[in-house]
Design a protein around this motif. Structure first.
Motif, mmCIF file in Angstrom:
data_model
loop_
_atom_site.group_PDB
_atom_site.id
_atom_site.type_symbol
_atom_site.label_atom_id
_atom_site.label_comp_id
_atom_site.label_asym_id
_atom_site.label_seq_id
_atom_site.Cartn_x
_atom_site.Cartn_y
_atom_site.Cartn_z
ATOM 1 N N ASP A 41 22.136 48.783 26.951
ATOM 2 C CA ASP A 41 21.341 49.673 27.786
ATOM 3 C C ASP A 41 21.649 51.107 27.396
ATOM 4 O O ASP A 41 22.787 51.540 27.501
ATOM 5 C CB ASP A 41 21.699 49.474 29.267
ATOM 6 N N PRO A 42 20.674 51.893 26.974
ATOM 7 C CA PRO A 42 20.923 53.286 26.618
ATOM 8 C C PRO A 42 21.237 54.119 27.843
ATOM 9 O O PRO A 42 21.130 53.656 28.971
ATOM 10 C CB PRO A 42 19.605 53.726 25.966
ATOM 11 N N VAL A 43 21.612 55.364 27.599
ATOM 12 C CA VAL A 43 21.979 56.256 28.682
ATOM 13 C C VAL A 43 20.782 56.637 29.536
ATOM 14 O O VAL A 43 20.917 57.220 30.586
ATOM 15 C CB VAL A 43 22.638 57.531 28.111
ATOM 16 N N PHE A 44 19.611 56.259 29.118
ATOM 17 C CA PHE A 44 18.405 56.710 29.797
ATOM 18 C C PHE A 44 17.887 55.703 30.818
ATOM 19 O O PHE A 44 16.688 55.542 30.971
ATOM 20 C CB PHE A 44 17.295 56.994 28.791
ATOM 21 N N ALA A 45 18.757 55.000 31.537
ATOM 22 C CA ALA A 45 18.277 54.014 32.501
ATOM 23 C C ALA A 45 17.289 54.610 33.502
ATOM 24 O O ALA A 45 16.270 53.995 33.789
ATOM 25 C CB ALA A 45 19.456 53.371 33.221
ATOM 26 N N PRO A 46 17.567 55.825 34.065
ATOM 27 C CA PRO A 46 16.579 56.379 34.984
ATOM 28 C C PRO A 46 15.238 56.626 34.290
ATOM 29 O O PRO A 46 14.183 56.461 34.888
ATOM 30 C CB PRO A 46 17.221 57.701 35.439
ATOM 31 N N VAL A 47 15.290 57.051 33.009
ATOM 32 C CA VAL A 47 14.049 57.298 32.273
ATOM 33 C C VAL A 47 13.325 55.981 32.020
ATOM 34 O O VAL A 47 12.094 55.893 32.094
ATOM 35 C CB VAL A 47 14.349 58.018 30.942
ATOM 36 N N ARG A 48 14.112 54.911 31.752
ATOM 37 C CA ARG A 48 13.489 53.610 31.531
ATOM 38 C C ARG A 48 12.792 53.133 32.797
ATOM 39 O O ARG A 48 11.693 52.601 32.768
ATOM 40 C CB ARG A 48 14.557 52.592 31.108
ATOM 41 N N ARG A 49 13.436 53.380 33.950
ATOM 42 C CA ARG A 49 12.791 53.002 35.188
ATOM 43 C C ARG A 49 11.495 53.797 35.384
ATOM 44 O O ARG A 49 10.495 53.281 35.866
ATOM 45 C CB ARG A 49 13.738 53.263 36.366
ATOM 46 N N LEU A 50 11.552 55.069 35.012
ATOM 47 C CA LEU A 50 10.370 55.906 35.132
ATOM 48 C C LEU A 50 9.253 55.405 34.227
ATOM 49 O O LEU A 50 8.084 55.361 34.621
ATOM 50 C CB LEU A 50 10.728 57.362 34.774
ATOM 51 N N THR A 370 21.614 63.452 36.360
ATOM 52 C CA THR A 370 22.052 64.696 35.736
ATOM 53 C C THR A 370 22.710 64.423 34.388
ATOM 54 O O THR A 370 22.466 65.133 33.401
ATOM 55 C CB THR A 370 23.037 65.438 36.655
ATOM 56 N N MET A 371 23.541 63.386 34.321
ATOM 57 C CA MET A 371 24.191 63.043 33.063
ATOM 58 C C MET A 371 23.169 62.671 31.998
ATOM 59 O O MET A 371 23.295 63.064 30.834
ATOM 60 C CB MET A 371 25.175 61.892 33.293
ATOM 61 N N ALA A 372 22.130 61.931 32.396
ATOM 62 C CA ALA A 372 21.093 61.569 31.438
ATOM 63 C C ALA A 372 20.356 62.802 30.937
ATOM 64 O O ALA A 372 20.072 62.945 29.740
ATOM 65 C CB ALA A 372 20.110 60.588 32.083
ATOM 66 N N ILE A 373 20.075 63.729 31.863
ATOM 67 C CA ILE A 373 19.349 64.946 31.500
ATOM 68 C C ILE A 373 20.169 65.793 30.526
ATOM 69 O O ILE A 373 19.663 66.230 29.490
ATOM 70 C CB ILE A 373 18.989 65.756 32.758
ATOM 71 N N VAL A 374 21.444 66.031 30.865
ATOM 72 C CA VAL A 374 22.239 66.889 29.986
ATOM 73 C C VAL A 374 22.533 66.184 28.657
ATOM 74 O O VAL A 374 22.682 66.855 27.627
ATOM 75 C CB VAL A 374 23.546 67.356 30.660
ATOM 76 N N TYR A 375 22.580 64.857 28.671
ATOM 77 C CA TYR A 375 22.749 64.118 27.410
ATOM 78 C C TYR A 375 21.575 64.402 26.480
ATOM 79 O O TYR A 375 21.749 64.665 25.284
ATOM 80 C CB TYR A 375 22.858 62.627 27.706
ATOM 81 N N LEU A 377 19.438 67.019 26.732
ATOM 82 C CA LEU A 377 19.414 68.440 26.390
ATOM 83 C C LEU A 377 20.444 68.773 25.317
ATOM 84 O O LEU A 377 20.189 69.594 24.432
ATOM 85 C CB LEU A 377 19.671 69.288 27.640
ATOM 86 N N GLU A 378 21.599 68.138 25.400
ATOM 87 C CA GLU A 378 22.616 68.365 24.372
ATOM 88 C C GLU A 378 22.194 67.758 23.045
ATOM 89 O O GLU A 378 22.397 68.363 21.980
ATOM 90 C CB GLU A 378 23.946 67.768 24.832
ATOM 91 N N ALA A 379 21.569 66.579 23.093
ATOM 92 C CA ALA A 379 21.154 65.903 21.859
ATOM 93 C C ALA A 379 20.122 66.708 21.086
ATOM 94 O O ALA A 379 20.083 66.664 19.851
ATOM 95 C CB ALA A 379 20.609 64.509 22.183
ATOM 96 N N VAL A 380 19.287 67.463 21.806
ATOM 97 C CA VAL A 380 18.244 68.252 21.127
ATOM 98 C C VAL A 380 18.651 69.724 21.026
ATOM 99 O O VAL A 380 17.812 70.596 20.793
ATOM 100 C CB VAL A 380 16.890 68.112 21.848
ATOM 101 N N ASN A 381 19.959 70.002 21.233
ATOM 102 C CA ASN A 381 20.533 71.339 21.041
ATOM 103 C C ASN A 381 19.983 72.388 22.002
ATOM 104 O O ASN A 381 19.933 73.581 21.676
ATOM 105 C CB ASN A 381 20.336 71.815 19.594
ATOM 106 N N ILE A 382 19.576 71.957 23.204
ATOM 107 C CA ILE A 382 19.207 72.921 24.238
ATOM 108 C C ILE A 382 20.444 73.271 25.061
ATOM 109 O O ILE A 382 20.742 74.439 25.279
ATOM 110 C CB ILE A 382 18.082 72.362 25.132
ATOM 111 N N GLY A 386 29.315 69.493 24.404
ATOM 112 C CA GLY A 386 30.398 69.408 25.374
ATOM 113 C C GLY A 386 29.907 69.369 26.806
ATOM 114 O O GLY A 386 30.672 69.061 27.731
ATOM 115 N N THR A 387 28.607 69.668 27.025
ATOM 116 C CA THR A 387 28.062 69.654 28.379
ATOM 117 C C THR A 387 28.085 68.249 28.968
ATOM 118 O O THR A 387 28.493 68.038 30.110
ATOM 119 C CB THR A 387 26.628 70.207 28.384
ATOM 120 N N TYR A 388 27.650 67.270 28.183
ATOM 121 C CA TYR A 388 27.634 65.891 28.666
ATOM 122 C C TYR A 388 29.057 65.390 28.936
ATOM 123 O O TYR A 388 29.320 64.714 29.928
ATOM 124 C CB TYR A 388 26.940 64.975 27.667
#
Length: 428
Positions: A41-50, A370-375, A377-382, A386-388
């Protein structure tokens, strides 16, 4: 026995997004929610539910939610990890972990003693986490019971005024010191509510700047009554004149040091004759068992994830007050007081959530989101690297505090009111 390959609480691999239960799977293992292993299961479980919602008849509403989120988090609006700090977040994470040794691992050992009384670790912690705390809690980094029908923020403000008014008896015109002020949220509300002049102290430059920025547009009433001072509450700067304060309070700040007697002695020295010290504190309850490995593991989780040291019980804290030259005249759990008044327990906002804000930000699900969001944002260099990792580290405090609260072995709301011992002797 514990494996030598203990799992680091702030490891960079994403955790599974699992339900809050089971709480603690084993003494030497992290809770199931935090098993840091490769997961199907990727870190995006909330996104998968969405995305699942978008396949249903409600796809339009879900699409609007995604669009709003994109604007909210990537646009001009503030989000955790947006602003640069005085060092890279990854480097500050490494610094902070160094202060906690093997206590930064599940199944590790107690935090080593710190010759600075946790001063440097606390400064690094709040430099690193203040934007997350503002994101999840607003401008007051503490917890309180929540009244049905009231918002989280209204409930928090209510208990601040209960602490300051009926219990600490702060009155108009009094000179008050807030030691460990955070970004000044409680000081601003108490200055407005009581009319007192409040000097707030923190050793975190980032928090001083945030407090000034927030206060700048406020009315003259606040400007005339609020001062923010950079300083270490273990050794207060000369700007805080001794024996000139009517009241001194600590609002969930005392447990960020190892030996509370040091800042408490500083607080005593600030007081005028007849003055009072009030402490709203993170505390192990009398039910906590130092011999229970699960209890101890939750304690360590709170200490590492919350930048805390040496959480102890009321009788041990009273002994620290006495060593500082203070006599405790009242000691009780204000969290229990809240439940007796009909409020929901303080852990509800960090477990299932109380209102829309807490459900989406500070609840168990909200923190995962929040963890999924910052993951992302960090992955795409926004968001900065270290934020995640910071979000993951803080999640352990949230999990451990909520679990310990539900077990009845911890409270963030133990109140003590104290006066100078010499005042007692003078009146006898």
């Amino acid at each position: 026995t514990c494996s030598s390959s203990s799992i680091h609480r702030a490891a960079k691999k994403p955790p599974r997004f699992l339900p809050l239960e089971p709480r603690v799977s084993a003494v030497c293992s992290p809770p199931a929610s935090f098993v840091l292993v490769a997961s199907p299961d990727p870190v995006f479980a909330p996104v998968r539910r969405l995305s699942g919602l978008m396949k249903t008849s409600r796809w339009a509403g879900a699409a609007v939610l995604v669009a709003w989120a994109a604007y909210r988090f990537v646009g001009k609006t503030w989000y955790p990890g947006k602003y640069a700090l005085d060092n890279s977040r990854a480097a500050i994470n490494d610094q902070f972990d160094g202060y906690y040794g093997t206590a930064a691992t599940w199944g590790g050992t107690d935090t080593p003693s710190d010759p600075t009384n946790n001063r440097d670790a606390a400064e690094r912690y709040f430099t690193l986490t203040t934007d997350f705390l503002e994101w999840g809690w607003g401008d007051a980094f503490h917890m309180a019971p929540v009244k049905p029908g009231w918002s989280f923020f209204r409930s928090m403000a209510f208990w601040e005024t209960v602490f300051a008014g009926p219990h600490l008896k702060i009155e108009p015109g009094m000179k008050v010191a807030d030691l460990g002020m955070g970004v000044g949220g409680p000081a601003r509300r108490l200055a407005e509510y009581t009319g007192a002049k409040i000097d707030g102290v923190t050793n975190c430059k980032y928090q001083i700047q945030r407090a000034k920025d927030i206060t700048k547009p406020l009315p003259r009433w606040h400007q005339e009554r609020l001062t923010y001072i950079e300083g270490d509450y273990n050794d207060l700067p000369p700007a805080l004149e001794r024996e000139t304060y009517d009241r001194v309070y600590f609002m969930e700040s005392l447990s960020h040091c190892e030996d509370r007697a040091k800042p408490l002695e500083q607080a005593r020295d600030l007081l005028k004759k007849g003055g009072l010290v009030g402490a709203w504190q993170w505390m192990l309850t009398p039910a906590f068992n130092y011999s229970d490995p699960t209890h101890v593991e939750l304690k360590r989780g709170m200490e590492y994830g919350g930048g805390l040291r040496n959480l102890n019980k009321p009788e041990e804290r009273i002994a620290e007050m006495e060593r500082a030259g203070l006599e405790v005249i009242a000691s009780w759990d204000m969290g229990v007081e809240g439940i007796k008044r009909g409020h929901a327990p303080w852990w509800v906002p960090i477990a299932e959530g109380h209102d829309t804000f807490t459900k989406l930000r500070s609840s168990h699900f909200g923190r995962k989101l929040t963890m999924a969001i910052v993951y992302v944002l960090e992955a795409v260099n926004i968001a900065e690297k270290g934020t995640y990792r910071t979000a993951l580290m803080m999640e352990h405090c949230g999990y451990s505090a909520a679990t310990a609260g539900e077990m009845g072995i911890f409270t963030p709301m133990w109140i003590m009111i104290a006066k100078r011992k010499e005042d007692t002797l003078a009146s006898s």
